[in-house]
Every structure is written in C-alpha cells, then in structure tokens.
Design an enzyme around this catalytic site. Structure first.
Site: not given
Ligand SMILES: C[S@@+](CC[C@H](N)C(=O)[O-])C[C@H]1O[C@@H](n2cnc3c(N)ncnc32)[C@H](O)[C@@H]1O
Length: 453
Positions: A103-105, A108-109, A132, A172, A225
């Site tokens: 869940c990368a967008a 940051g991580k 994203r 994440d 978070c």
């Molecule tokens: C907490 S944010 C991630 C922040 C990111 N890791 C960073 O450090 O920049 C959670 C992300 O998971 C995405 N997301 C939600 N459901 C998901 C899924 N089933 N598979 C992948 N990504 C998902 C969301 O769109 C969101 O961008």
C-alpha cells in the site's frame, strides 16, 4: 481541535488517568515535521537545516522542506513525518532482497525501503488507486530508484501471480488515521465509533491475500497511523491465530512505547510491537509490528522471468545499435539491470523481476529514454538516477539557471560547447538533461512538473 465525543470517551476508557488527559491534550499541540536525505544521491543536500537529526534514522531530520528547492526537485530530500519514518527503520530490508510495499502511495516508505536496498534486489511498490500510483511513480523516479517497479493492482491479483515470491512485505495499511488528526483536523469528520472496526475488516481482507506473496520464513511489517486497538494489536493477534505468525521484537528508542496485550487477546508477545503516541513521542503517531511467517527460510523456487510481460520485448537489432552508440558516446558507467523495450521506450528493469503478466504496471523499472528515428533521446527520469560522474558531458548550472530550467525556459551557455545531451547539475545534484545547441541549453524538464519561484 474538536475531537468526536465518542473518540474522547473511548480513549478515556482505554488509558488510565492521567494518561488519558495527556493523550487527548496532545491533539491541541502543533504537528511535527521531518524529512529524510537520500543516500542514493552522491552528494548531501545543501539547502536544508541538518542540525536536528533524528536518533533512530541515519537519514532522518526534524524540520520542514519546501517542494520548490533544487534539493527537492532533484530527489535529494523527501518530506516525511518523524513517526512514519520509524516504519522503514523497522523494515530495514537487506541488500539483494525481494521486497513488496503493498500500500505504497505516495511513497514515503517505498523511498525509505529503497534507501536500505541501495538499488539492489527487487522492490515492487503497489498502489490500488490509479492516480495515487502515478504520484508514487513520480516520487520513486525523483528518488533515483533503479530497482523498483510500480504496479497498480489489488492484492488478490498479486497473490495469484506472485505466490511466496517476496522475502519481505510491508503492509502500511489504509486505516482510520487517528494519527493524522493534528495535521488534518478535517480527518476527524470521517471518524465514528464503528470506523476502526470497518477499517479492521478491510485490513483483514487485504492481509488474507497479502500473506500469500510472502515466502515461508519471510518477514511482514504491518503498520498503521492510527491508535485504534482494533486496527493494531487486534490485527496482529489475528495474524498470529489465523496464520501462525511469530511476533518479532522491535527496538524501542526513548519515548517509544510497547504494544499493549491488554488491548487485544492478552498475548504477551504483543509487547514486541511498537507504539508511537503523540503525548510521549515527538511525532504524529504510528503502530508497527514485525512478524515472521511460519516455515523454513529456504529459498522458494522463484526464478527471474525470461519475459516479464508479452508486450515487453528485447531490443531489436536497430535499437541495440542505436543504444550501444549512445551509451558509448555519453556514459562513463554502464547501465545496470536488464534492458527491455515497451513500444519505443527503453527501460532497465531489475534482474530479479518476475513474470508480471496480468498485473497492471505503472512504472516498468527505470525509463532510460525513447527510440526516435535514427536516434535515442534520454529521459528526464534517467537523469535523476545518475551521479554526475556517470555522464561524459556535465554542465553545472547556477541558481538563476536552475530557476529558468524549472520554469521551462531555455538559457544560454558557453558557445564553444559541443552540440549534445548534457547532464545538468546544480548544487552537485543532477536535475535533468539539457540539449546544448549553439550556446543555448534547450529545456527538457517535463511540462507537468514546471513551476515558478
Ligand atoms: C497509509 S496509506 C500508505 C502510505 C504510504 N505507505 C507512504 O508511506 O507514503 C495507505 C494506501 O493504501 C492504499 N490502498 C488501500 N487499499 C489498498 C489495497 N487493497 N491494495 C493496495 N493499496 C491499497 C490507499 O489508496 C493508500 O494510498
């Protein structure tokens, strides 16, 4: 800040006094900012205040960075809140590993994991939301990551195509975001007493498929978070019960707290997890767990793919000739990775890239450039992955020239410079390519990134 009444009540019951009041009072204080410097770049950024280092990260600092400096544009710095920074530190992948950031967008991580991998191994950064995933791609490119592919797909698809492929998996998770309240008070309006439970259901759904991509003995880093036990200790307790994961100890620096067994099923190993609470720790708040999947560490039979996708080809004879000629006349350092072509675009992909057929790709590795009629044109993203010493013709530009460059303008240079592609360098960081023609530097800074100061 106007916290929801149920939120106040819930944490008054979870914490004992005086801690409940201290926790709730922390929402009235200012959010904290931080940034990491990029070890993939050759030089240390010069425009940032590096006088407040963060103890638990070699690359972390307290402070705020502007998005309109050359340090930022070149990818030498990445803005990241201090507690989010501990996730990458806990994950700390080893060079050469195969890693999935699920869940990368916005990245940051991912960029932090990339700092540890140092452009070795294979990093797959996935994001389910298409727009994203585009932002994620841009951040991966700015950071100069040559070992990373960005995908835009769901977890069942990844589980189907890449079973037991990864050594390390970061989830994440999308969460109720209680640790975002200080930064974005509007986030409180989405909150209700049931919201953490709904988020927990989604997290379990994601994890049910996510665990399938991890090899036996591989490590899962799970983070949120939010402070909600339903999404934190209770998810970890569920992973232990459902899949036999082992909870590994996470180092706690001063002001970090242990996970709370009493907020889940009482498993004492939950103290191995880490909690960053804003009334104790200088940051917005996070929960992080490190778990090991049961099974032996022995490598699973996962060979790099010969073809990663039917649309991705090897270079044809003409392309190979054009590329060899370009490389001979421009590079000091050979390109690493495997060269592949998608349509007329040349990419370098990590050697360990698996077969990705059926998975939507947003960024097919490092985009090196485009084959045009009888010539090869290097891409902006390649410049950001280079060190100045990698390129034969380097043009160091002034602050004024950099301002013109990011505004999309041409600028003048020494008229005696030969007509060619120059790597433009400002404050020791590559910031793009310019084509020198008759004493003018033609601007190839992508239109969508242009800005005025
Ligand atoms: C907490 S944010 C991630 C922040 C990111 N890791 C960073 O450090 O920049 C959670 C992300 O998971 C995405 N997301 C939600 N459901 C998901 C899924 N089933 N598979 C992948 N990504 C998902 C969301 O769109 C969101 O961008």
């Amino acid at each position: 800040m106007q916290l929801p009444a149920d939120f106040i009540l819930k944490y008054q019951q979870l914490f004992k006094e005086p801690e409940a009041s201290q926790f709730l009072a922390s929402f009235e204080t200012e959010p904290l900012h931080g940034f990491r410097i990029n070890p993939l770049k050759q030089a240390t950024p010069v425009q940032e205040d590096l006088s407040n280092p963060i103890a638990y990260s070699d690359w972390g600092y307290y402070g705020r960075v502007s998005g309109k400096t050359s340090d930022h544009q070149s990818g030498a710095v990445y803005s990241q809140e201090p507690s989010a920074m501990y996730v990458g530190e806990v994950a700390s992948p080893q060079p050469g590993e195969k890693v999935l950031d699920l869940c990368a967008a916005p990245g940051g991580k991912t960029t932090h994991l990339g700092s540890f991998l140092n452009n070795t191994g294979f990093l797959l950064a996935n994001e389910i939301d298409a727009s994203r995933s585009q932002v994620l791609t841009e951040n991966v490119e700015r950071f100069g990551m040559t070992n990373t592919i960005v995908t835009n797909t769901d977890t069942p698809t990844l589980a189907k195509h890449l079973p037991e492929f990864f050594d390390r998996l970061l989830v994440d998770a999308p969460c109720s975001g209680e640790g975002m309240f200080r930064k974005d008070p509007n986030a409180t309006t989405y909150w209700s007493l049931d919201y953490p439970k709904e988020c927990a259901m989604r997290q379990k759904e994601i994890l049910t498929d996510a665990v399938k991509v991890l090899r036996p003995g591989g490590e899962l880093i799970y983070s949120t978070c939010t402070f909600a036990p339903e999404e934190d200790e209770q998810i970890v307790a569920w992973l232990v019960k459902e899949y036999g994961f082992e909870i590994l100890p996470v180092k706690k620096y001063p002001q970090m707290s242990s996970g709370k067994p009493e907020w889940a099923d009482g498993n004492p190993d939950l103290t191995n997890c880490v909690r960053l609470f804003p009334h104790l720790f200088p940051g917005e708040g996070h929960f992080i767990a490190k778990l090991r999947k049961p099974g032996s560490d022995s490598q699973v039979n996962q060979k790099p793919a010969k073809n990663i996708n039917p649309a991705v080809k090897e270079l044809n004879k003409e392309q190979a000739q054009l590329w060899q000629q370009f490389a001979k006349t421009h590079l000091n350092t050979p390109v690493t990775g495997k060269l592949v072509v998608f349509k007329d675009q040349l990419y370098s992909i990590p050697e360990q890239t698996p077969n990705l057929t059926g998975i939507k790709i947003s960024r097919l590795g490092l985009w090196l450039g485009t084959f045009k009629k009888n010539r090869f044109e290097p891409s902006y993203t390649w410049a950001l992955a280079l060190h100045p010493t990698d390129w034969q013709k380097v043009l160091t530009i002034t602050a004024d020239e950099w301002q013109k460059y990011v505004a999309g303008e041409t600028f003048m240079c020494d008229a005696s410079l030969a007509k060619d592609w120059y790597l433009l360098v400002h404050d020791q960081q590559p910031i793009g390519f310019g084509k020198v023609v008759n004493g003018t530097v033609k601007n190839f800074f992508p239109k969508r990134f242009r800005f005025n100061l």
